[in-house]
Design a protein around this motif. Structure first.
Motif, short mmCIF file in Angstrom:
data_model
loop_
_atom_site.label_atom_id
_atom_site.label_comp_id
_atom_site.label_asym_id
_atom_site.label_seq_id
_atom_site.Cartn_x
_atom_site.Cartn_y
_atom_site.Cartn_z
N GLY A 48 0.79 -1.23 0.00
CA GLY A 48 0.00 0.00 0.00
C GLY A 48 0.82 1.27 0.00
N GLN A 49 2.12 1.17 0.12
CA GLN A 49 2.97 2.36 0.17
C GLN A 49 3.19 2.92 -1.22
OE1 GLN A 49 6.55 1.72 2.40
NE2 GLN A 49 7.23 3.85 2.27
N VAL A 50 3.16 4.25 -1.33
CA VAL A 50 3.38 4.92 -2.61
C VAL A 50 4.87 5.01 -2.90
CG1 VAL A 50 3.13 7.10 -3.86
CG2 VAL A 50 1.24 6.26 -2.45
N ILE A 51 5.26 4.61 -4.09
CA ILE A 51 6.66 4.70 -4.52
C ILE A 51 6.92 6.07 -5.12
CG2 ILE A 51 8.42 3.73 -6.05
CD1 ILE A 51 7.03 1.01 -5.69
N TYR A 52 6.02 6.53 -5.98
CA TYR A 52 6.04 7.92 -6.42
C TYR A 52 4.65 8.31 -6.89
CZ TYR A 52 6.93 5.97 -11.16
OH TYR A 52 6.88 5.26 -12.33
N LEU A 53 4.39 9.62 -6.88
CA LEU A 53 3.08 10.15 -7.22
C LEU A 53 3.06 10.73 -8.63
CD1 LEU A 53 2.22 12.04 -3.91
CD2 LEU A 53 0.94 10.10 -4.83
N GLU A 54 1.91 10.63 -9.26
CA GLU A 54 1.71 11.28 -10.56
C GLU A 54 2.01 12.76 -10.43
OE1 GLU A 54 -2.09 12.26 -13.52
OE2 GLU A 54 -2.23 10.62 -12.08
N GLY A 55 2.82 13.29 -11.35
CA GLY A 55 3.16 14.71 -11.33
C GLY A 55 4.45 15.05 -10.62
N GLU A 56 5.02 14.09 -9.89
CA GLU A 56 6.30 14.35 -9.22
C GLU A 56 7.43 14.41 -10.25
OE1 GLU A 56 7.11 11.45 -6.25
OE2 GLU A 56 5.87 12.42 -4.73
N PRO A 57 8.49 15.20 -9.96
CA PRO A 57 9.64 15.23 -10.87
C PRO A 57 10.25 13.84 -11.02
CG PRO A 57 9.76 17.00 -9.25
CD PRO A 57 8.65 16.10 -8.81
N ALA A 58 10.59 13.47 -12.24
CA ALA A 58 11.16 12.14 -12.51
C ALA A 58 12.66 12.18 -12.22
CB ALA A 58 10.87 11.74 -13.94
N GLU A 59 13.01 11.84 -11.00
CA GLU A 59 14.41 11.93 -10.59
C GLU A 59 15.10 10.57 -10.54
OE1 GLU A 59 14.12 13.88 -6.84
OE2 GLU A 59 13.85 15.88 -7.73
N SER A 60 14.34 9.48 -10.73
CA SER A 60 14.93 8.15 -10.62
C SER A 60 14.25 7.18 -11.57
CB SER A 60 14.79 7.61 -9.19
OG SER A 60 15.39 8.47 -8.25
N ILE A 61 15.01 6.14 -11.91
CA ILE A 61 14.48 4.97 -12.62
C ILE A 61 14.55 3.81 -11.63
CG2 ILE A 61 14.98 3.29 -14.45
CD1 ILE A 61 15.93 5.61 -16.16
N TYR A 62 13.56 2.92 -11.69
CA TYR A 62 13.46 1.84 -10.71
C TYR A 62 13.53 0.47 -11.40
CZ TYR A 62 11.63 5.53 -7.67
OH TYR A 62 11.48 6.69 -6.94
N VAL A 63 14.17 -0.46 -10.71
CA VAL A 63 14.18 -1.85 -11.14
C VAL A 63 13.47 -2.67 -10.06
CG1 VAL A 63 15.58 -3.84 -11.82
CG2 VAL A 63 16.39 -1.52 -12.32
N LEU A 64 12.36 -3.28 -10.42
CA LEU A 64 11.56 -4.06 -9.48
C LEU A 64 12.18 -5.44 -9.31
CD1 LEU A 64 8.98 -4.41 -7.76
CD2 LEU A 64 7.80 -5.12 -9.85
N GLU A 65 12.67 -5.72 -8.11
CA GLU A 65 13.34 -6.99 -7.85
C GLU A 65 12.42 -8.03 -7.20
OE1 GLU A 65 17.72 -8.01 -6.36
OE2 GLU A 65 16.47 -7.30 -4.71
N ALA A 66 11.50 -7.57 -6.35
CA ALA A 66 10.59 -8.51 -5.68
C ALA A 66 9.27 -7.81 -5.38
CB ALA A 66 11.22 -9.01 -4.37
N GLY A 67 8.17 -8.57 -5.48
CA GLY A 67 6.84 -8.02 -5.19
C GLY A 67 6.14 -7.50 -6.44
N TRP A 68 4.87 -7.13 -6.27
CA TRP A 68 4.03 -6.59 -7.35
C TRP A 68 3.75 -5.12 -7.10
CZ3 TRP A 68 0.67 -9.31 -11.13
CH2 TRP A 68 1.00 -10.67 -11.27
N ILE A 69 3.64 -4.36 -8.18
CA ILE A 69 3.27 -2.95 -8.09
C ILE A 69 2.22 -2.64 -9.15
CG2 ILE A 69 5.55 -2.23 -7.23
CD1 ILE A 69 6.08 -1.15 -10.09
N LYS A 70 1.53 -1.51 -8.95
CA LYS A 70 0.61 -1.03 -9.98
C LYS A 70 0.89 0.44 -10.26
CE LYS A 70 -3.29 0.44 -7.07
NZ LYS A 70 -4.76 0.39 -6.88
N ALA A 71 0.70 0.82 -11.53
CA ALA A 71 0.82 2.22 -11.94
C ALA A 71 -0.56 2.66 -12.41
CB ALA A 71 1.84 2.38 -13.06
#
Length: 237
Positions: A48-71
């Motif tokens: 349930g934790q937010v990784i990043y919010l719509e509209g935030e500056p794109a300062e990072s790229i992420y590599v998902l190693e474990a678990g599921w996420i939704k955009a």
């Protein structure tokens, strides 16, 4: 170090091992992998934790190693539309970085997840001097374009039953000789509806329709696929 104690894998080695599991990036040279790994850091997010919010500056790229996420994106009326659901191992956040725009959607952890975070600045500096990285990025962005083309086609041309059949077939697993789609803790009807671009009541009716046609059976812990060929036919209409 005492005898018999194995040294733990370094962060760089662990990251490179993860990056090699991403199809588009598996052929990167050792030099390129090392350059990226030197800047990567690991982070954990709870369900349930937010990784990043719509509209935030794109300062990072992420590599998902474990678990599921939704955009997802949120409409002005407050309705949530899924952009994609990702499982390990995949890369996200890259489109905004390469287009120089804010993140186009909100990304949330659906269960405990582990990601690698790479500063956007690092990737943008490495691409001009590492052609293999540039080609990997192009391939990955090309696949994202195809994903969104298919998403537009699904939402505009296919019925809810067809989208549901297609999604079930994409996520099917084999357990004890049976084809089924596990219903994880976060796979509620509401979440499934968001994924299919509809609402809970419409999804419920679609499931009942496919169940009445003996294509599937809905159980508490899983959805059993009784007729995969029939579902494949349904997914095309």
């Amino acid at each position: 170090m005492s005898l018999g104690v194995k040294p733990t894998m370094t962060y760089a080695a662990q990251f490179k091992q993860t990056l090699q599991r991403v199809p588009q990036f598996s052929e990167l040279s050792e030099q390129t992998q090392q350059a990226i790994a030197a800047a990567a850091t690991q982070r954990h997010f709870g369900s349930g934790q937010v990784i990043y919010l719509e509209g935030e500056p794109a300062e990072s790229i992420y590599v998902l190693e474990a678990g599921w996420i939704k955009a997802t994106r949120m409409t002005l009326e407050g309705r949530e539309q899924a952009l994609m659901f990702l499982r390990p191992v995949d890369i996200f956040g890259d489109i905004a970085v390469f287009t120089g725009t804010p993140y186009p959607g909100t990304v949330v952890a659906l269960e405990p997840v582990r990601v690698w975070v790479i500063p956007a600045k690092t990737i943008l500096e490495l691409i001009p001097i590492h052609p293999d990285l540039a080609m990997a990025v192009i391939r990955h962005l090309g696949e994202r374009v195809l994903h969104y083309v298919n998403l537009v086609e699904d939402l505009s041309l296919r019925s809810v039953e067809a989208r549901l059949a297609h999604t079930l077939l994409q996520n099917v697993e084999l357990h004890d000789g049976h084809l089924m789609v596990p219903r994880r803790e976060w796979t509620t009807f509401d979440e499934m509806a968001v994924r299919l671009g509809t609402v809970r009541d419409v999804l419920s009716r679609a499931l009942k329709t496919l169940e009445a046609e003996n294509l599937l059976r809905v159980e508490k812990q899983y959805i059993l696929l009784l007729d995969p060929k029939g579902l494949a036919d349904r997914a095309r209409h």
